[in-house]
Design an enzyme around this catalytic site. Structure first.
Site, PDB file in Angstrom:
ATOM      1  N   SER A 259       0.815  -1.220   0.000  1.00  0.00           N
ATOM      2  CA  SER A 259       0.000   0.000   0.000  1.00  0.00           C
ATOM      3  C   SER A 259       0.848   1.270   0.000  1.00  0.00           C
ATOM      4  O   SER A 259       0.360   2.349  -0.265  1.00  0.00           O
ATOM      5  CB  SER A 259      -0.961   0.017   1.191  1.00  0.00           C
ATOM      6  OG  SER A 259      -0.267   0.281   2.383  1.00  0.00           O
TER       7      SER A 259
ATOM      8  N   LYS B  19       1.370   4.416   7.023  1.00  0.00           N
ATOM      9  CA  LYS B  19       0.800   5.350   6.059  1.00  0.00           C
ATOM     10  C   LYS B  19       1.456   6.722   6.219  1.00  0.00           C
ATOM     11  O   LYS B  19       2.054   7.019   7.254  1.00  0.00           O
ATOM     12  CB  LYS B  19      -0.708   5.521   6.317  1.00  0.00           C
ATOM     13  CG  LYS B  19      -1.569   4.294   6.044  1.00  0.00           C
ATOM     14  CD  LYS B  19      -1.773   4.040   4.568  1.00  0.00           C
ATOM     15  CE  LYS B  19      -2.627   2.806   4.312  1.00  0.00           C
ATOM     16  NZ  LYS B  19      -2.005   1.541   4.743  1.00  0.00           N
TER      17      LYS B  19
END
Lengths: 147, 419
Positions: free
Chosen positions: A67, A104
């Protein structure tokens, strides 16, 4: 949201007791002439010193998943995470959101934060007071191994 | 001024660093072999789960209260303890590590406001390591201990209690339970209870001569320290261990000598490794055996045997040999043994070792062998290279609720699923 190939993190602590040192100059001379470099010797380079700024606050985290591929964080990479760094807008962080850990880029806004993936197959996550949210530590370095 | 930094519910807090979902929820940690409760989060304490209670006794409470249970993960706790201590060390002039979750620190020469400094220490450890701590700052170590307990008790103190004005100290001592004062202990606690003394101030009000006569110098020290007179010195270097012990309770009763010998050999090896880690040698090796105390229907035994060595050693081979001799002396067939242990004593620095002129062993050679043993086990994992007496099957503890060794083993991965 892409569910396949879910990124997964694993945690480790750095062991600084062993030092891999790379001498920058000079060599031992058993007999004969002293090295002209002797007076100019620097201390060897130490990767632990370069990459682990605060050993007591540094944790190793293993990445699994893609991701964050756009930021160069790939499956199998090792993250060097420093908990002593104050979170800032745009930092890449190991976060805890609603029962799960994730890595993230964090965008801080008024009253909320956005967890931004860097792979178009994943969607940004909005977190606010209604979420269980914690910035666990800031990613300072990524180590990749080429086999 | 001295400070005490005390980790709150340390083992339970360690588990929560990697399990943020458990913050605010009841958590308990069990002793080796999942025997008793050795740590409780505040929420678990509120459910009435007692310290040291056997696990089976509190099982109903645990199920009803949805308590998360962990087997002791000392690899994790030890690593996080080192981190707490290192962080503290970076913020103050000197520290004295008192236990796995407590350290005194020296504030001599530090400028006011010390309570602000205390709070900064607490915040930094909380953020960098993830462990909540309580800080007490006071003129003596004994008073700093009391202050840290107040910091834990009263949330409005924000994790730090700075106790320095005599009138404040007097007010605190007037209410502080005497039994909880550092150095009073259970024995004197009971004595004072019978005498009707309840608070620290009542103890301070006793005449000095009485305290000296009844409690000796140690008691007098506590008495003076409570009055702000510094008597317990600050030791930055940990004292050399007096004894090294490894003991375990078995998950089941063991009856055969062969099995006990293997276990004792393993404990002796672990002791020897610790001994070398400290750079020490020992000249006494002791083994002991214990039957199951909870089985009153069966015959009970506690036996110990001490072996004196002809010269101090740190060799696994010699220590294992002596521990097995000691075991053979205490073992009697016909009993079910529930616990065994090995104790090394008469410990001295290896550098001061007095060799015997007619020594049968080549110390140099043996020490090279031990170096190889330690290096192999360090690089390839514990138990890679063992003495044959240990057998091939290592002693396994019951650890049904063990969390991963997140910080000390590459293979024990915390698996987390992002969204």
């Amino acid at each position: 949201m892409a569910q396949k190939n879910n990124p997964t993190l694993t945690f480790h602590a750095p062991d600084l007791s062993s030092r891999q040192e790379i001498p920058v100059a000079g060599g031992e001379v058993k007999a004969g002439f002293p090295s002209p470099a002797d007076d100019f010797l620097d201390s060897p380079l130490d990767l632990n010193r370069e990459l682990v700024h605060n050993p007591a606050a540094t944790f190793f985290v293993r990445v699994s998943g893609d991701s964050m591929a756009g930021d160069g964080i790939d499956d199998g990479d090792l993250l060097i995470v420093d908990r002593s760094v104050t979170p800032y807008d745009g930092c890449i962080a190991v976060c805890y959101v609603d029962g799960e850990f994730t890595v993230k880029r964090v965008r801080l806004e008024k009253g909320c934060a956005w967890l931004m993936p860097s792979n178009p197959r994943y969607r940004p996550i909005r977190v606010d007071a209604g979420n269980e949210f914690l910035i666990w530590g800031i990613v300072r370095h990524v180590i990749k191994t080429f086999k | 001024m001295y400070g005490l930094c005390d980790c709150n519910n340390f083992y339970a807090s360690c588990e929560r660093v990697f399990r943020p979902d458990l913050v605010g929820r009841p958590v308990v940690v069990l002793s080796n072999n999942d025997g008793c409760i050795i740590a409780r989060s505040n929420e678990a304490k509120a459910l009435g789960i007692g310290m040291g209670q056997p696990f089976y006794q509190v099982r109903p409470l645990i199920e009803r209260g949805q308590v998360t249970v962990f087997s002791a993960n000392f690899a994790l706790y030890g690593d996080l303890s080192r981190r707490v201590m290192a962080t503290l060390r970076s913020l103050v002039p000197g520290i004295e590590v008192y236990s796995i979750d407590e350290a005194f620190f020296d504030l001599r020469g530090m400028t006011e406001p010390l309570d602000e400094l205390g709070r900064t220490i607490g915040r930094t450890i909380r953020r960098n390591v993830g462990i909540p701590v309580s800080i007490g700052i006071a003129p003596t170590k004994t008073l700093a201990k009391i202050a840290s307990k107040l910091a834990k008790q009263y949330p409005r103190l924000n994790g730090c209690c700075y106790m320095h004005r005599p009138e404040d100290i007097a007010k605190v001592l007037g209410r502080f339970p005497l039994q909880e004062v550092w150095g009073i202990g259970r024995r004197y606690g009971r004595m004072f209870d019978r005498m009707g003394l309840r608070t620290a101030q009542q103890f301070v009000d006793l005449p000095q001569e009485w305290v000296r006569a009844r409690m000796g110098v140690a008691g007098l020290r506590t008495w003076s320290e409570l009055q702000g007179v510094e008597c317990i010195s600050f030791e930055q270097l940990p004292p050399r261990k007096q004894q090294i012990t490894i003991s375990r309770t078995f998950p089941r009763e063991i009856t055969t000598r062969e099995e006990l010998e293997r276990i004792v050999a393993e404990f002796a090896s672990m002791c020897a490794e610790k001994l070398r880690g400290e750079g020490s040698v020992c000249s006494e090796v002791q083994s002991y055996l214990l039957t199951n105390r909870h089985r009153e229907d069966q015959p009970q035994r506690y036996e110990t045997s001490l072996q004196l060595l002809s010269e101090p050693t740190d060799s696994t081979l010699e220590i294992v040999r002596q521990a097995r001799i000691a075991l053979r002396q205490v073992f009697l067939p016909g009993y079910g043994y529930k616990k065994a242990g090995v104790i090394l004593s008469q410990i001295t620095p290896a550098s001061e070792r007095q060799g015997s002129l007619f020594s049968p062993v080549d110390i140099q050679k043996q020490s090279r062998l031990m170096q190889v043993l330690d290096t192999v086990n360090k690089t390839h994992g514990k138990g890679t290279l063992v003495v044959a007496a240990q057998g091939t099957e290592p002693f396994r503890m019951n650890r049904e609720h063990l969390s991963p060794r997140y910080t000390t083993d590459w293979k024990e991965l915390l698996v987390v699923k992002p969204r």
